[in-house]
Design an enzyme around this catalytic site. Structure first.
Site, short mmCIF file in Angstrom:
data_model
loop_
_atom_site.label_atom_id
_atom_site.label_comp_id
_atom_site.label_asym_id
_atom_site.label_seq_id
_atom_site.Cartn_x
_atom_site.Cartn_y
_atom_site.Cartn_z
N GLY A 8 0.80 -1.22 0.00
CA GLY A 8 0.00 0.00 0.00
C GLY A 8 0.83 1.26 0.00
O GLY A 8 0.45 2.26 -0.63
N ARG A 34 -0.91 -1.66 9.63
CA ARG A 34 -1.65 -1.63 10.89
C ARG A 34 -3.14 -1.73 10.63
O ARG A 34 -3.67 -1.09 9.74
CB ARG A 34 -1.34 -0.32 11.65
CG ARG A 34 -1.83 -0.31 13.08
CD ARG A 34 -1.01 0.66 13.91
NE ARG A 34 -1.03 1.98 13.33
CZ ARG A 34 -1.67 3.03 13.86
NH1 ARG A 34 -2.37 2.87 14.96
NH2 ARG A 34 -1.61 4.22 13.31
N HIS A 38 8.08 7.88 16.77
CA HIS A 38 7.15 7.90 15.63
C HIS A 38 5.93 7.04 15.92
O HIS A 38 5.52 6.22 15.11
CB HIS A 38 7.88 7.41 14.37
CG HIS A 38 7.04 7.44 13.13
ND1 HIS A 38 6.39 8.57 12.70
CD2 HIS A 38 6.75 6.47 12.22
CE1 HIS A 38 5.74 8.31 11.58
NE2 HIS A 38 5.92 7.03 11.28
N ASP A 91 5.07 12.83 10.42
CA ASP A 91 4.69 13.62 11.58
C ASP A 91 4.89 15.11 11.32
O ASP A 91 4.10 15.96 11.77
CB ASP A 91 5.50 13.20 12.81
CG ASP A 91 5.30 11.74 13.16
OD1 ASP A 91 4.20 11.22 12.92
OD2 ASP A 91 6.26 11.10 13.66
#
Length: 336
Positions: free
Chosen positions: A12, A82, A180, A151
């Site tokens: 992805g 995730r 992170h 971030d």
């Protein structure tokens, strides 16, 4: 002539990242590696009219090392994404072995390459890379980076959204230090350039909301995709942008200050950072000055306010165990 390699190129993050690197004029050779579909992605990208020549590799016949041979820079989004309810620590059990395997392949095929680690959880996977490279006798701390640049991108975007409009995001520069993931991400809003208005910084509710969104922006994407993915497109853009910074410093002679998650022993400035945070952590996301050899200087955190000191203390407390998890990782990595 610059050879770039993407490990995890069919995933992805890997696919849009590979596309963005194909469009980078500094890259003349782009090598893609993954356990599936890398050859198809490479063929697709090879139809785009840019100088970079693209090849794809799969695991058979030592494909990883063939892909990595003589690479100048390696960008690594490899690993599982995730999923809802999954923390970055949960990812470690799955992704650490993949990272150790790729680190060994890099040690064998391109030990002098710049290594940019995107694979989560970065707080732990970067130490896995370092320890594997140390055992192989090729660890160069100036060339190993945990890519925490998303971030920075989020901090600018979200701050601009609160102050005026997302369209103003490119105007903002906000340092983000620590790690992170979640609470280890510490946006230094007091150091924003241009300055964030006092009515926002002094309003606890507004400031806390902004900090929380920067820290947990990844969760926002996972929830919005309803289990169908994580922050892939924004991470690909951030990864490509950070790759550009490293390449410009190494080959374009344009040194610049950026933030990345690095080994603090890479420069004497790391000891100063440890004193600033009051902790003996070996890895930290901090301001660094890039040059032809990678990290030229690790820069101080600088002046921060009371709320940021509280956030920093919480970040350090959480970061220590994550680093140790990566340093002490010993199981044999899976065969790719």
């Amino acid at each position: 002539m610059v050879k770039a390699v993407v490990c995890g190129a069919a995933g992805g993050i890997g696919q849009p990242l590979s596309l963005l690197l194909k469009l980078n004029p500094l890259i003349t050779e782009l090598s893609l590696y993954d356990v599936v579909n890398a050859i198809g992605v490479a063929t697709d990208l090879s139809h785009i009219a840019t100088p970079a020549q693209v090849t794809g590799y799969l695991p058979p016949d030592n494909g990883a090392e063939k892909a990595l041979k003589d690479a100048d820079i390696v960008v690594i989004p490899a690993g599982v994404p995730r999923k809802p309810g999954m923390t970055r620590d949960d990812l470690f059990k799955v992704n650490a072995g993949i990272c150790a395997t790729l680190a060994q392949a890099i040690a064998n095929a391109c030990p002098k390459a710049f290594i940019l680690v995107i694979s989560n959880p970065v707080n732990s996977t970067v130490p896995v890379f370092a320890e594997t490279l140390k055992k192989a006798g090729v660890f160069d701390p100036k060339k190993l980076f945990g890519v925490s640049h998303l971030d920075i991108v989020r901090a600018a975007t979200f701050a601009a959204t609160v102050v005026s409009s997302p369209a103003d995001a490119p105007k903002y520069s906000i340092p983000v230090v620590g790690g992170h993931s979640g609470a280890t991400i510490v946006p230094l809003l007091s150091q924003s350039n241009p300055k964030i208005p006092a009515e926002i910084l002094s309003n606890k509710e507004k400031r806390d909301a902004l900090v929380n969104r920067i820290q947990f922006g990844g969760d926002e994407v996972v929830k919005a995709k309803d289990g169908a993915g994580s922050a892939t497109l924004s991470m690909a853009q951030a990864g490509a942008e950070f790759t550009e910074f490293v390449l410009q410093a190494a080959y374009g002679k344009k040194s610049r200050t950026v933030q990345a998650y690095v080994f603090l022993g890479a420069d004497s400035g790391g000891e100063g950072v440890k004193k600033e945070i009051g902790a003996e952590v070996d890895y930290f996301s901090v301001n660094i000055e890039l040059g032809p050899a990678g990290i030229e200087k690790i820069l101080p955190i600088g002046t921060i306010d009371d709320q940021e000191r509280t956030l920093l203390a919480a970040a350090v407390k959480e970061l220590g165990p994550s680093i140790e998890k990566g340093v002490s990782f010993t199981p044999a990595p899976p065969k790719l």
